[in-house]
Design an enzyme around this catalytic site. Structure first.
Site, PDB file in Angstrom:
ATOM      1  N   ASP A   1       0.860  -1.187   0.000  1.00 26.25           N
ATOM      2  CA  ASP A   1       0.000   0.000   0.000  1.00 26.25           C
ATOM      3  C   ASP A   1       0.897   1.238   0.000  1.00 26.25           C
ATOM      4  OD1 ASP A   1      -2.387   1.529   0.230  1.00 26.25           O
ATOM      5  OD2 ASP A   1      -2.104   1.649   2.394  1.00 26.25           O
TER       6      ASP A   1
ATOM      7  N   ASP B   1      -0.115   5.111   0.881  1.00 24.45           N
ATOM      8  CA  ASP B   1      -0.309   6.050   1.990  1.00 24.45           C
ATOM      9  C   ASP B   1      -0.353   5.310   3.329  1.00 24.45           C
ATOM     10  OD1 ASP B   1      -0.511   8.066   0.066  1.00 24.45           O
ATOM     11  OD2 ASP B   1      -2.678   7.859  -0.075  1.00 24.45           O
TER      12      ASP B   1
END
Length: 196
Positions: free
Chosen positions: A21, A23
């Site tokens: 991922d 953020d």
């Protein structure tokens, strides 16, 4: 779905991969806001070293991320592409080579097929690069990341730069910290028979 590829897709390789991922894992989340330009993109402490170490495993490393700011009209796709290319360049100069980035640009209310916790981003990347999802792992920072990994048949690592890291997989649960320990945790998992 927005794809940004840094490597040529592989055919029928059926290899393991590391999904990450963006953020909250690669860059710090902005409190109640989105990363809207490169000046707001701040790497999570220790993550650059962790990604460099993971690069030595020789596995595809693919960013998987929801980017609703695009669908909300706050971020143009070309700016998201620019941020991604700059992130890739910084990491590449340090010896970390990402394979690609797959983004869902939709708002939550659009009920698209690609927004996590749905697994479409992972499945698309797997199809493009000949990845065996059952031998792969997804590093995220939210429950939706864990849910997407589960739906795709991947193991998952739930990472929080403040709280540590939790690995959820058939091997059991482990927690380590700080971010620099992420590489050793993922490498240990990927070196098991399941990931070979």
């Amino acid at each position: 779905m927005l794809r940004i590829l840094f490597s040529k897709p592989a055919e029928n390789a059926k290899r393991a991969a590391i999904f990450i991922d963006r953020d909250g894992v690669i860059n710090q989340r902005r409190p109640d806001d989105y990363v809207l330009d490169w000046s707001q993109f701040i790497f999570v402490p220790g993550i650059r070293e962790a990604l460099k170490e993971l690069s030595t495993l020789g596995l595809p490393m693919i960013v998987i991320s929801n980017q609703a700011a695009v669908g909300k009209g706050l971020l143009d796709k070309t700016v998201l592409e620019d941020i991604t290319l700059k992130m890739h360049r910084v990491l590449a100069t340090e010896g970390t080579f990402l394979t690609g980035a797959y983004y869902c640009p939709h708002r939550p209310d659009e009920d698209c097929a690609c927004r996590k916790p749905k697994p479409a981003l992972l499945v698309s990347a797997a199809n493009d690069f000949g990845i065996d999802l059952s031998r792969s792992i997804f590093v995220g920072d939210s429950e939706t990341d864990e849910q997407a990994a589960r739906a795709a048949g991947c193991a998952s690592v739930l990472f929080n730069s403040d709280l540590g890291i939790r690995l959820t997989c058939p091997l059991g649960s482990m927690t380590v910290r700080p971010a620099t320990d992420l590489a050793s945790l993922v490498a240990r998992y990927m070196s098991t028979g399941r990931a070979q």
